[in-house]
Design a protein around this motif. Structure first.
Motif, PDB file in Angstrom:
ATOM      1  N   UNK A   1      -8.386   2.541   0.742  1.00 19.47           N
ATOM      2  CA  UNK A   1      -8.010   1.901   2.165  1.00 19.47           C
ATOM      3  C   UNK A   1      -7.947   3.083   3.509  1.00 19.47           C
ATOM      4  N   UNK A   2      -8.068   2.614   4.515  1.00 16.54           N
ATOM      5  CA  UNK A   2      -7.874   3.421   5.574  1.00 16.54           C
ATOM      6  C   UNK A   2      -6.471   3.323   6.026  1.00 16.54           C
ATOM      7  N   UNK A   3      -5.705   4.405   6.826  1.00 10.72           N
ATOM      8  CA  UNK A   3      -4.830   4.677   7.132  1.00 10.72           C
ATOM      9  C   UNK A   3      -4.382   3.358   8.156  1.00 10.72           C
ATOM     10  N   UNK A   4      -2.984   2.713   7.944  1.00 12.77           N
ATOM     11  CA  UNK A   4      -2.693   1.844   9.198  1.00 12.77           C
ATOM     12  C   UNK A   4      -3.073   0.307   8.861  1.00 12.77           C
ATOM     13  N   UNK A   5      -3.229  -0.071   7.274  1.00  9.77           N
ATOM     14  CA  UNK A   5      -3.346  -1.207   6.608  1.00  9.77           C
ATOM     15  C   UNK A   5      -1.964  -2.314   6.551  1.00  9.77           C
ATOM     16  N   UNK A   6      -2.288  -3.295   6.604  1.00  9.52           N
ATOM     17  CA  UNK A   6      -1.275  -4.236   6.208  1.00  9.52           C
ATOM     18  C   UNK A   6      -1.955  -5.694   5.330  1.00  9.52           C
ATOM     19  N   UNK A   7      -0.663  -6.193   4.746  1.00  9.46           N
ATOM     20  CA  UNK A   7      -0.387  -7.076   3.888  1.00  9.46           C
ATOM     21  C   UNK A   7       0.380  -8.145   4.320  1.00  9.46           C
ATOM     22  N   UNK A   8      -0.479  -8.924   4.946  1.00  7.18           N
ATOM     23  CA  UNK A   8       0.220  -9.970   5.570  1.00  7.18           C
ATOM     24  C   UNK A   8       0.835 -11.182   4.153  1.00  7.18           C
ATOM     25  N   UNK A   9       2.060 -11.154   4.302  1.00 12.02           N
ATOM     26  CA  UNK A   9       3.006 -11.651   3.938  1.00 12.02           C
ATOM     27  C   UNK A   9       2.806 -13.397   4.585  1.00 12.02           C
TER      28      UNK A   9
END
Length: 562
Positions: A304-312
């Protein structure tokens, strides 16, 4: 029988926002792309398909002629979660009606709006509406309806869901339509569907209405990304799924090899992409299968590329609310999932960049069983995460929307009146006690944010964002030219946004406001810097002030100087 090769079709994108699907600019959803591909598959030539966003219709009245003159007009829209939007404004019900009234040909309505037909939400935030005056309403997949309607000679269709073979063709064949999006190519991120449906049945969520999880194979998704990449797209988000970590499995357990094929295939066909982010991951998957999850998370962070977010989707840390709304993860389980993501994927590619992948926490209010203790339990959970030294990219606090077919529609729809003041105070406390210090942890002063798109001016400040999942809002001193893209270094933190200056920052050319924004300077020292310009190096400027300047400061020799 109408010849499909002679049809003129206009697609109107009223924007969508679903639990597992985003389509408000700068995002473009799957709906217009898949529908365009379905039309091509049914025999309509690409050059006879016109695409407009609802904002284009608002801004340019001449675009309404494309709606009026089309043999077939397809409206695509619907909001099933609440949100605030900067890049575009979702269509309101009256605007949706206007599309039907202006169109002189056959009209078709579809998208997540189908969940609200007769009862709920059309395009904007109104939860109740009546007839929207369209000739046809797709109660199944709108792309399948458009395909079958054309094949029938515009006589009708049977509501149905498209299959994997169809979506593989339609996703690839409809990629061309993004070239007509007003944000194309630089400020457009394509939402990519990996699956639909969910293995769980939370009371409020519309995603289970799509059934149990159904996955597109990696080669189907990779072919779509390749077609979009060839159409000029460089930003992608794997956002159209309930749980990316469970991709390619049974909908519950992780399948690291499927993720490897997916991410590796995307990187192969889109080698120079600028953004590759995701959205939803279910924390119960991580705690249920921790080792396989670690492997899957590491694969994601590798590609991936930086700053990625996994919404929980924790939704609530209150066990009473969890039980009454069929929520599937406890606060303890969610905490453990946050730990594992931080350990497996929360590393920084460079010291001055955002982490590769961090969790985000969704908290939902207005659910059945909510009580005063709910607010305190949610705050306790967030403080526990912060005090443990862990990082969250964001905390999203929102109010529930209830839709037909969900359990929530029968058990409650809003925050109780006696909780409204408590809710406001609770939101403020979370912003002050969690969001601000967490943001300082995730994006400390000096963090570089490449390619920030400048979007609007407010009170003498320019605001912009990167493309990606839940990008940081950045405030930059002065009124910079809108529409441009600049690299930014973080200088300060708000509750949900940061302040920054262009990076590198030339001390010999920067404005007073930009210099004053540098950590530890302020207006007095900035004035001293300006008076004593030019400088031969940042060290010379530091000596003048008696303070250290940040690493992103430079001192270029002015033109004409010796």
């Amino acid at each position: 029988m109408t010849d499909p090769t002679t049809l003129d079709v206009t697609l109107v994108d009223g924007y969508v926002d679903e639990p597992a699907h985003f389509g408000v600019p700068p995002y473009v959803s799957t709906y217009p792309r898949f529908t365009a591909g379905a039309l091509v598959d049914a025999g309509v030539p690409e050059e006879r398909i016109t695409y407009h966003t609802i904002d284009e219709l608002r801004d340019e009245k001449k675009n309404w002629r494309d709606v009026a003159d089309a043999d077939l007009t397809v409206y695509l829209g619907g909001m099933t979660v609440p949100g605030k939007y900067v890049g575009g404004t979702p269509a309101e019900p009256d605007e949706v009606k206007e599309v039907a009234w202006v169109a002189e040909g056959t009209t078709l309505l579809g998208g997540p709006v189908r969940f609200g037909v007769g009862e709920e939400n059309a395009g904007g935030q109104e939860m109740e509406r009546k007839d929207l005056d369209f000739e046809f309403v797709a109660k199944g997949d709108v792309e399948a309806a458009a395909h079958d309607l054309v094949e029938s000679g515009l006589e009708g269709f049977g509501d149905r869901m498209r299959d994997v073979e169809e979506v593989t063709r339609w996703a690839r064949e409809g990629a061309f339509v993004v070239e007509s999006h007003p944000n194309h190519p630089d400020y457009l991120i394509c939402e990519i569907e990996t699956s639909r449906g969910c293995a769980y049945r939370c009371s409020f969520c519309t995603e289970p209405l799509y059934g149990n999880p159904s996955f597109r194979p990696p080669e189907s998704i990779v072919a779509e990304v390749e077609a979009l990449y060839e159409a000029g797209v460089r930003h992608f988000r794997l956002g159209r799924q309930a749980d990316l970590l469970a991709y390619g499995g049974d909908g519950e357990a992780p399948n690291p090899e499927a993720l490897r094929d997916l991410y590796g295939g995307i990187r192969e066909v889109a080698p120079d992409l600028d953004t590759l982010h995701l959205d939803n991951i279910n924390p119960i998957t991580i705690v249920g299968w921790p080792e396989a999850s670690r492997e899957g998370l590491e694969i994601i962070a590798e590609h991936n590329t930086p700053g990625d977010t996994a919404a929980f989707g924790l939704e609530s840390a209150d066990p009473v609310v969890q039980e009454q709304n069929d929520l599937n993860v406890t606060a303890d389980e969610c905490f453990r999932a946050v730990e594992i993501v931080n350990e497996s994927a929360g590393w920084r590619p460079d010291e001055d960049r955002l982490p590769k992948l961090l969790p985000g926490i969704n908290l939902l209010h207005g659910l059945a069983g909510e009580r005063e203790e709910t607010y305190e339990l949610n705050k306790q959970f967030l403080h526990r995460v912060y005090d443990a030294g862990l990082s969250l990219r964001r905390v999203n606090i929102r109010q529930v929307m209830a839709f037909a077919g969900t359990k929530m529609n029968e058990t409650g729809t809003a925050i109780a009146d006696d909780h409204k003041k408590l809710f406001k105070r609770y939101k403020r406390e979370v912003r002050e006690e969690i969001d601000n210090p967490m943001l300082q942890r995730v994006a400390p002063v000096g963090t570089l944010l490449p390619d920030v798109h400048l979007e609007y001016h407010q009170d003498g400040t320019t605001f912009g964002r990167q493309l990606g999942t839940y990008p940081l809002l950045v405030g930059i001193p002065g009124e910079q030219p809108l529409g441009e893209t600049v690299d930014i270094a973080v200088t300060d933190h708000g509750y949900r946004s940061v302040s920054g200056v262009p990076a590198p920052l030339d001390l010999n050319a920067a404005s007073m406001n930009e210099l004053a924004a540098l950590p530890g300077l302020g207006k007095r020292r900035a004035g001293t810097l300006v008076v004593n310009r030019p400088y031969g190096s940042p060290d010379e400027a530091s000596d003048t002030l008696g303070v250290d300047l940040p690493s992103f400061a430079t001192a270029r020799t002015p033109e004409g100087a010796d």
